[in-house]
Design a protein around this motif. Structure first.
Motif, PDB file in Angstrom:
ATOM      1  N   ASP A   1       3.553  -1.906   5.231  1.00 26.82           N
ATOM      2  CA  ASP A   1       3.199  -1.470   3.943  1.00 26.82           C
ATOM      3  C   ASP A   1       3.670  -2.140   3.486  1.00 26.82           C
ATOM      4  OD1 ASP A   1       2.448   1.112   4.435  1.00 26.82           O
ATOM      5  OD2 ASP A   1       4.366   1.750   4.915  1.00 26.82           O
ATOM      6  N   PHE A   2       4.523  -3.141   3.490  1.00 22.03           N
ATOM      7  CA  PHE A   2       5.168  -4.550   2.851  1.00 22.03           C
ATOM      8  C   PHE A   2       4.687  -6.106   2.450  1.00 22.03           C
ATOM      9  CE2 PHE A   2       7.596  -1.508   3.240  1.00 22.03           C
ATOM     10  CZ  PHE A   2       9.151  -0.510   2.754  1.00 22.03           C
ATOM     11  N   GLU A   3       4.765  -7.273   2.026  1.00 20.93           N
ATOM     12  CA  GLU A   3       4.567  -8.536   2.499  1.00 20.93           C
ATOM     13  C   GLU A   3       5.640  -9.371   1.513  1.00 20.93           C
ATOM     14  OE1 GLU A   3       0.817 -10.059   0.827  1.00 20.93           O
ATOM     15  OE2 GLU A   3       0.625  -8.452  -1.060  1.00 20.93           O
TER      16      GLU A   3
ATOM     17  N   VAL B   1       4.840   0.396  -6.742  1.00 22.15           N
ATOM     18  CA  VAL B   1       3.571   0.490  -6.786  1.00 22.15           C
ATOM     19  C   VAL B   1       2.956  -0.342  -6.565  1.00 22.15           C
ATOM     20  CG1 VAL B   1       2.655   0.159  -8.991  1.00 22.15           C
ATOM     21  CG2 VAL B   1       4.331   1.407  -9.845  1.00 22.15           C
ATOM     22  N   PRO B   2       2.445   0.062  -5.998  1.00 23.39           N
ATOM     23  CA  PRO B   2       1.061  -1.229  -4.669  1.00 23.39           C
ATOM     24  C   PRO B   2       0.813  -2.372  -5.819  1.00 23.39           C
ATOM     25  CG  PRO B   2       0.367   0.881  -4.377  1.00 23.39           C
ATOM     26  CD  PRO B   2       0.918   1.083  -5.409  1.00 23.39           C
ATOM     27  N   GLY B   3       1.486  -3.435  -5.294  1.00 28.64           N
ATOM     28  CA  GLY B   3       0.988  -4.166  -5.656  1.00 28.64           C
ATOM     29  C   GLY B   3       1.914  -4.864  -6.359  1.00 28.64           C
ATOM     30  N   LYS B   4       3.177  -4.419  -6.522  1.00 28.32           N
ATOM     31  CA  LYS B   4       4.218  -4.903  -7.423  1.00 28.32           C
ATOM     32  C   LYS B   4       5.312  -4.627  -6.651  1.00 28.32           C
ATOM     33  CE  LYS B   4       1.832  -4.065 -11.256  1.00 28.32           C
ATOM     34  NZ  LYS B   4       1.765  -5.750 -12.052  1.00 28.32           N
ATOM     35  N   LEU B   5       6.803  -5.416  -7.215  1.00 23.60           N
ATOM     36  CA  LEU B   5       7.789  -5.239  -6.963  1.00 23.60           C
ATOM     37  C   LEU B   5       8.057  -4.478  -6.360  1.00 23.60           C
ATOM     38  CD1 LEU B   5      10.164  -7.894  -6.086  1.00 23.60           C
ATOM     39  CD2 LEU B   5      11.208  -7.155  -8.430  1.00 23.60           C
TER      40      LEU B   5
ATOM     41  N   LYS C   1       0.848  -1.516  -0.508  1.00 24.03           N
ATOM     42  CA  LYS C   1      -0.275  -0.247  -0.213  1.00 24.03           C
ATOM     43  C   LYS C   1       0.741   0.975  -0.169  1.00 24.03           C
ATOM     44  CE  LYS C   1      -0.561  -0.426   4.691  1.00 24.03           C
ATOM     45  NZ  LYS C   1      -0.807  -0.488   6.062  1.00 24.03           N
ATOM     46  N   PRO C   2       0.190   2.113  -0.632  1.00 21.85           N
ATOM     47  CA  PRO C   2       1.407   3.721  -0.280  1.00 21.85           C
ATOM     48  C   PRO C   2       1.835   4.283   0.817  1.00 21.85           C
ATOM     49  CG  PRO C   2      -0.975   4.035  -2.215  1.00 21.85           C
ATOM     50  CD  PRO C   2      -1.353   2.517  -0.273  1.00 21.85           C
ATOM     51  N   PHE C   3       2.747   4.629   1.282  1.00 15.01           N
ATOM     52  CA  PHE C   3       2.987   4.970   2.207  1.00 15.01           C
ATOM     53  C   PHE C   3       2.861   6.354   2.719  1.00 15.01           C
ATOM     54  CE2 PHE C   3       7.295   3.604  -0.785  1.00 15.01           C
ATOM     55  CZ  PHE C   3       7.103   2.256   0.126  1.00 15.01           C
ATOM     56  N   GLN C   4       2.633   6.380   3.720  1.00 14.10           N
ATOM     57  CA  GLN C   4       1.908   7.780   4.398  1.00 14.10           C
ATOM     58  C   GLN C   4       2.982   7.606   5.894  1.00 14.10           C
ATOM     59  OE1 GLN C   4      -1.905   6.680   5.781  1.00 14.10           O
ATOM     60  NE2 GLN C   4      -2.396   7.603   3.428  1.00 14.10           N
ATOM     61  N   GLY C   5       3.999   8.719   5.895  1.00 14.86           N
ATOM     62  CA  GLY C   5       4.819   9.515   7.010  1.00 14.86           C
ATOM     63  C   GLY C   5       5.893   7.685   6.748  1.00 14.86           C
TER      64      GLY C   5
END
Length: 359
Positions: free
Chosen positions: A51-53, A89-93, A41-45
């Motif tokens: 934010d990762f998987e 990009v969320p969902g991408k490497l 997901k997009p970073f916030q702060g």
């Protein structure tokens, strides 16, 4: 687990050939699974582990002309935090460079055992056709991890930032750099000193200040403990700042600009103080007024712009390292699972030199 160590030119070490011995390659010629860090997901702060998987994917069969590379060292870089760039990009490497070893090959240009530099991202294993891949010299006494630092993009940014953007014109000019103990700042400060400039560096800990002094910086300040940034600049540059190499932006940039010498030069390399700033507060500082009245040359740039000339720079800098004229340090995180920790550490004041992850 995190391990921090430093490497200087008097402590060259050979680079590990990875987890797989060449004699065992025949037993792993199929079914290789790659572990990958994705942005969830997009970073916030400040970036967080949520934010990762990490996912695991089996690599497809190689085609003719392709090879499989196993990561040895991976880089993390501050620019990946700038969501607006669209690089992450969320969902991408997660993107990025790595030093890797070829463990299988159907390519006539890459053999098993070759060590390469490639844009393979945050992945433990990758399939490549050789595009944008460079072989590393296994006979060099300089560790391969430096291809991600002093002899990689950060080093090139320092080399060409000084030569093409800062353009020192005579000895004795004042050269000010912030984030001076980082991957770029520590190198460009040394290169400026070799050009005969008076080098002033700012960093965020007493340990970093001692390191800068050991590199030959004329003056070094801990910006967290000095009473006044403005006063420190006036003290070290009583006749003004001739060249400013900015890695921080924000209030630091606003403080330096009024103290620039007429016709001075400002190189905008980064603005790390703003990367995690979610505030929409606007400054009323009249930066354009100062730039105009002082007739400053202000230029933002990217080290990637000079890729065609990188080999020339690295040959010269590599010789400087072997001659003891150019020093470097690395902060190394151990293990593929430490990628997030290494990335987040970039926005603290704990690291010296280039941050890399050793797999």
């Amino acid at each position: 687990m995190r391990l921090i160590y430093t490497q200087h030119i008097s402590f060259f070490s050979s680079v590990s050939c990875g987890k797989l011995e060449t004699t065992k390659l025949a037993t792993v010629m199929s079914g290789i699974k790659a572990r990958k860090w994705l942005n969830k997901k997009p970073f916030q702060g400040l970036p967080k582990r949520d934010d990762f998987e990490i996912v695991e994917e089996e690599l497809p069969a190689m085609k003719d002309g392709e090879f499989i590379a196993e990561a040895q060292f991976l880089t993390v870089d501050p620019y990946l935090r700038i969501t607006a760039l669209g690089i992450v990009v969320p969902g991408k490497l997660m993107p990025g460079s790595q030093v890797a070893k070829v463990i299988q090959s159907k390519s006539k240009d890459y053999s098993v055992g070759d060590v390469v530099l490639g844009e393979f991202g945050w992945s433990s294993h990758s399939i490549s056709d050789g595009s944008k891949v460079f072989k590393l010299d296994s006979s060099s006494p300089i560790p391969h991890s430096t291809a991600l630092g002093v002899l990689g993009m950060p080093g090139a940014t320092a080399y060409f930032g000084l030569r093409d953007i800062c353009q020192p014109t005579k000895e004795g000019q004042t050269f000010l750099v912030n984030a001076a103990a980082g991957a770029v700042g520590s190198i460009i400060g040394q290169l400026a000193k070799l050009k005969g400039m008076k080098v002033i560096g700012f960093a965020g800990s007493d340990e970093k200040i001692e390191y800068l002094k050991s590199l030959g910086f004329d003056v070094a300040y801990n910006y967290k403990t000095i009473p006044s940034l403005e006063a420190a600049i006036k003290e070290s540059c009583p006749n003004g700042v001739d060249v400013f190499f900015d890695n921080v932006g924000g209030k630091f940039l606003e403080t330096v600009i009024p103290q620039m010498s007429p016709t001075g030069r400002v190189a905008i390399c980064g603005s790390i103080s703003q990367y995690n700033n979610e505030s929409e507060t606007k400054s009323d500082f009249n930066i354009l007024g100062y730039i105009q009245m002082k007739q400053l040359k202000v230029q933002a740039f990217l080290g990637w712009n000079f890729m065609d000339e990188w080999p020339v720079a690295f040959k010269e800098m590599g010789q400087m390292i072997q001659d003891g004229k150019l020093k470097y340090r690395e902060t190394v995180f151990e293990g593929f699972d430490s990628m997030c920790d290494a990335f987040v550490s970039l926005f603290s004041s704990n690291n010296i030199g280039k941050v890399v992850v050793k797999v």
